[in-house]
Design a protein around this motif. Sequence first.
Motif, PDB file in Angstrom:
ATOM      1  N   GLY A   1      34.459  57.670  68.258  1.00 23.55           N
ATOM      2  CA  GLY A   1      33.654  56.385  68.329  1.00 23.55           C
ATOM      3  C   GLY A   1      33.119  55.851  67.188  1.00 23.55           C
ATOM      4  O   GLY A   1      32.742  54.753  67.178  1.00 23.55           O
ATOM      5  N   GLU A   2      33.036  56.670  66.102  1.00 23.99           N
ATOM      6  CA  GLU A   2      32.330  56.145  64.825  1.00 23.99           C
ATOM      7  C   GLU A   2      33.527  55.540  63.986  1.00 23.99           C
ATOM      8  O   GLU A   2      34.629  55.805  64.064  1.00 23.99           O
ATOM      9  CB  GLU A   2      31.541  57.252  64.155  1.00 23.99           C
ATOM     10  CG  GLU A   2      30.323  57.644  65.060  1.00 23.99           C
ATOM     11  CD  GLU A   2      29.585  58.861  64.453  1.00 23.99           C
ATOM     12  OE1 GLU A   2      29.869  59.220  63.456  1.00 23.99           O
ATOM     13  OE2 GLU A   2      28.201  58.989  65.085  1.00 23.99           O
ATOM     14  N   THR A   3      32.883  54.854  62.816  1.00 19.11           N
ATOM     15  CA  THR A   3      33.775  54.109  61.732  1.00 19.11           C
ATOM     16  C   THR A   3      33.370  54.732  60.294  1.00 19.11           C
ATOM     17  O   THR A   3      32.147  55.069  60.280  1.00 19.11           O
ATOM     18  CB  THR A   3      33.516  52.717  61.845  1.00 19.11           C
ATOM     19  OG1 THR A   3      33.826  52.441  63.065  1.00 19.11           O
ATOM     20  CG2 THR A   3      34.450  52.144  60.927  1.00 19.11           C
ATOM     21  N   ILE A   4      34.452  55.086  59.610  1.00 19.36           N
ATOM     22  CA  ILE A   4      34.137  55.081  58.250  1.00 19.36           C
ATOM     23  C   ILE A   4      34.856  53.967  57.392  1.00 19.36           C
ATOM     24  O   ILE A   4      35.744  53.484  57.705  1.00 19.36           O
ATOM     25  CB  ILE A   4      35.234  56.649  57.781  1.00 19.36           C
ATOM     26  CG1 ILE A   4      34.770  56.825  56.451  1.00 19.36           C
ATOM     27  CG2 ILE A   4      36.557  56.360  58.184  1.00 19.36           C
ATOM     28  CD1 ILE A   4      35.455  58.194  55.822  1.00 19.36           C
ATOM     29  N   LYS A   5      33.924  53.733  56.278  1.00 24.66           N
ATOM     30  CA  LYS A   5      34.308  52.615  55.504  1.00 24.66           C
ATOM     31  C   LYS A   5      34.868  53.429  54.058  1.00 24.66           C
ATOM     32  O   LYS A   5      34.081  54.108  53.538  1.00 24.66           O
ATOM     33  CB  LYS A   5      33.317  51.763  55.055  1.00 24.66           C
ATOM     34  CG  LYS A   5      32.870  50.806  56.307  1.00 24.66           C
ATOM     35  CD  LYS A   5      31.858  49.790  55.869  1.00 24.66           C
ATOM     36  CE  LYS A   5      31.606  48.875  57.164  1.00 24.66           C
ATOM     37  NZ  LYS A   5      30.366  48.015  56.766  1.00 24.66           N
ATOM     38  N   ILE A   6      36.094  52.700  53.698  1.00 24.07           N
ATOM     39  CA  ILE A   6      36.457  53.096  52.232  1.00 24.07           C
ATOM     40  C   ILE A   6      36.559  52.047  51.409  1.00 24.07           C
ATOM     41  O   ILE A   6      37.216  50.861  51.771  1.00 24.07           O
ATOM     42  CB  ILE A   6      38.006  53.719  52.415  1.00 24.07           C
ATOM     43  CG1 ILE A   6      38.139  54.962  53.336  1.00 24.07           C
ATOM     44  CG2 ILE A   6      38.790  54.053  51.452  1.00 24.07           C
ATOM     45  CD1 ILE A   6      39.441  55.084  53.874  1.00 24.07           C
ATOM     46  N   THR A   7      35.760  51.925  50.390  1.00 27.45           N
ATOM     47  CA  THR A   7      35.654  51.154  49.274  1.00 27.45           C
ATOM     48  C   THR A   7      36.504  51.279  48.149  1.00 27.45           C
ATOM     49  O   THR A   7      36.479  52.383  47.566  1.00 27.45           O
ATOM     50  CB  THR A   7      34.048  50.876  48.902  1.00 27.45           C
ATOM     51  OG1 THR A   7      33.264  50.754  50.083  1.00 27.45           O
ATOM     52  CG2 THR A   7      33.984  49.805  47.947  1.00 27.45           C
ATOM     53  N   VAL A   8      37.074  50.597  47.746  1.00 21.32           N
ATOM     54  CA  VAL A   8      38.102  50.561  46.450  1.00 21.32           C
ATOM     55  C   VAL A   8      37.609  49.487  45.500  1.00 21.32           C
ATOM     56  O   VAL A   8      37.672  48.249  45.702  1.00 21.32           O
ATOM     57  CB  VAL A   8      39.549  50.213  47.047  1.00 21.32           C
ATOM     58  CG1 VAL A   8      40.659  50.685  45.533  1.00 21.32           C
ATOM     59  CG2 VAL A   8      39.822  51.071  48.319  1.00 21.32           C
ATOM     60  N   GLU A   9      37.148  50.125  44.279  1.00 14.91           N
ATOM     61  CA  GLU A   9      37.028  49.296  43.065  1.00 14.91           C
ATOM     62  C   GLU A   9      37.936  49.046  42.410  1.00 14.91           C
ATOM     63  O   GLU A   9      38.502  49.819  41.847  1.00 14.91           O
ATOM     64  CB  GLU A   9      35.552  49.991  42.543  1.00 14.91           C
ATOM     65  CG  GLU A   9      35.272  49.059  41.309  1.00 14.91           C
ATOM     66  CD  GLU A   9      33.813  49.916  40.413  1.00 14.91           C
ATOM     67  OE1 GLU A   9      34.528  50.413  39.399  1.00 14.91           O
ATOM     68  OE2 GLU A   9      32.999  49.630  40.673  1.00 14.91           O
ATOM     69  N   MET A  10      38.079  47.494  41.921  1.00 12.99           N
ATOM     70  CA  MET A  10      39.274  47.183  41.271  1.00 12.99           C
ATOM     71  C   MET A  10      38.852  46.748  39.998  1.00 12.99           C
ATOM     72  O   MET A  10      37.919  45.736  39.932  1.00 12.99           O
ATOM     73  CB  MET A  10      40.227  46.120  42.046  1.00 12.99           C
ATOM     74  CG  MET A  10      40.568  46.462  43.318  1.00 12.99           C
ATOM     75  SD  MET A  10      41.640  47.850  43.421  1.00 12.99           S
ATOM     76  CE  MET A  10      43.089  47.330  42.291  1.00 12.99           C
ATOM     77  N   LYS A  11      39.184  47.269  38.973  1.00 12.87           N
ATOM     78  CA  LYS A  11      39.105  46.835  37.360  1.00 12.87           C
ATOM     79  C   LYS A  11      40.362  46.796  36.857  1.00 12.87           C
ATOM     80  O   LYS A  11      40.748  47.633  36.360  1.00 12.87           O
ATOM     81  CB  LYS A  11      37.995  47.596  36.851  1.00 12.87           C
ATOM     82  CG  LYS A  11      37.418  47.347  35.592  1.00 12.87           C
ATOM     83  CD  LYS A  11      36.425  48.044  34.915  1.00 12.87           C
ATOM     84  CE  LYS A  11      36.056  47.519  33.548  1.00 12.87           C
ATOM     85  NZ  LYS A  11      34.791  48.332  32.783  1.00 12.87           N
ATOM     86  N   ILE A  12      40.568  45.574  36.562  1.00  7.62           N
ATOM     87  CA  ILE A  12      42.188  45.419  36.036  1.00  7.62           C
ATOM     88  C   ILE A  12      42.104  44.519  34.859  1.00  7.62           C
ATOM     89  O   ILE A  12      41.491  43.337  35.010  1.00  7.62           O
ATOM     90  CB  ILE A  12      43.111  44.795  36.934  1.00  7.62           C
ATOM     91  CG1 ILE A  12      43.341  45.881  38.288  1.00  7.62           C
ATOM     92  CG2 ILE A  12      44.597  44.562  36.312  1.00  7.62           C
ATOM     93  CD1 ILE A  12      44.230  45.239  39.443  1.00  7.62           C
ATOM     94  N   LYS A  13      42.480  44.940  33.822  1.00  8.36           N
ATOM     95  CA  LYS A  13      42.669  44.284  32.685  1.00  8.36           C
ATOM     96  C   LYS A  13      43.901  43.326  32.238  1.00  8.36           C
ATOM     97  O   LYS A  13      43.589  42.297  31.594  1.00  8.36           O
ATOM     98  CB  LYS A  13      42.373  45.193  31.356  1.00  8.36           C
ATOM     99  CG  LYS A  13      41.042  46.096  31.544  1.00  8.36           C
ATOM    100  CD  LYS A  13      40.955  46.881  30.373  1.00  8.36           C
ATOM    101  CE  LYS A  13      39.466  47.446  30.301  1.00  8.36           C
ATOM    102  NZ  LYS A  13      39.147  48.242  29.050  1.00  8.36           N
TER     103      LYS A  13
END
Length: 286
Positions: free
Chosen positions: A242-254
Amino acid sequence: MMVRIIAFFLSLLLLSTCQHKDKYRITELIKAWDGKEILFPKEMNMVQVGDSVYTTLSLENYKIIVYVDTNGCFTCKLHLMEWEDLITELDSVPALFYFAPRSTDYVKDILKENLFYYPVCIDEKDSLNILNNFPKDERFHTFLLDCNNRIKAIGNPITNPKIKELYLKVITGDTSTKKQVPQTTVEYETTICDLGEFTPKEKREAVFSLKNTGAQPLLVADVTTSCGCATPRYDKKPVKPGETIKITVEMKIKEEGYFEKTISVYCNTQNTPIQFKVKGRVVDKN
């Protein structure tokens, strides 16, 4: 011989999420490369940040060979920070990097920027690939070799935790199987996040949510990316039903231009890994 057979069948287990045609192609590829001897150029230009030396291969029990060509985003393929962590974890098993780049200076700049102090081989003539004719599929440009330079396992342990587990089993001689973790089910609103346009100096974040809709805790074993420019963050605690997990993806593209990167979430669900896409466009507005 027994370890080699175990490694081969464990490799086949990694194909469970592939489509039928892709599964057959990969199975044949593994059959063709299992136990094959990797040939090396007579002289290797080993470059370390601040140094350049010539060396020869030593006869360790095992070694990892990583080949990276210039097709696509060269820096995105490297995953240098992850490799540094794995080298530390493996301790006595060396990793030898063969880069076929634009120039030696280009690689040195990348090594300095990432504070990567391990030696790498600059193979501007692409000699290693010419000698061995590596598969075109970049997922199979990394090899675990024995002391005779014969392949014991194939695949990238950085981008696939199952392959990392396979490498560790072969290295340690562990033939045991883990107890099956109870599976659960999940749901998510979207599998694609469009970050729009941003500059090479900016950082953007994509956020994906997984809701545990089953009766068992959701266990996220690992989150890998197809690009070293993407850094995932998530809570490693079990997710209750019943619970939720958040997956954060940081993007740093040159590098400028359109991009689309894959985020693979390995967890105790039937359709693991669950794959998400992050796309956008990097534009230099100066």
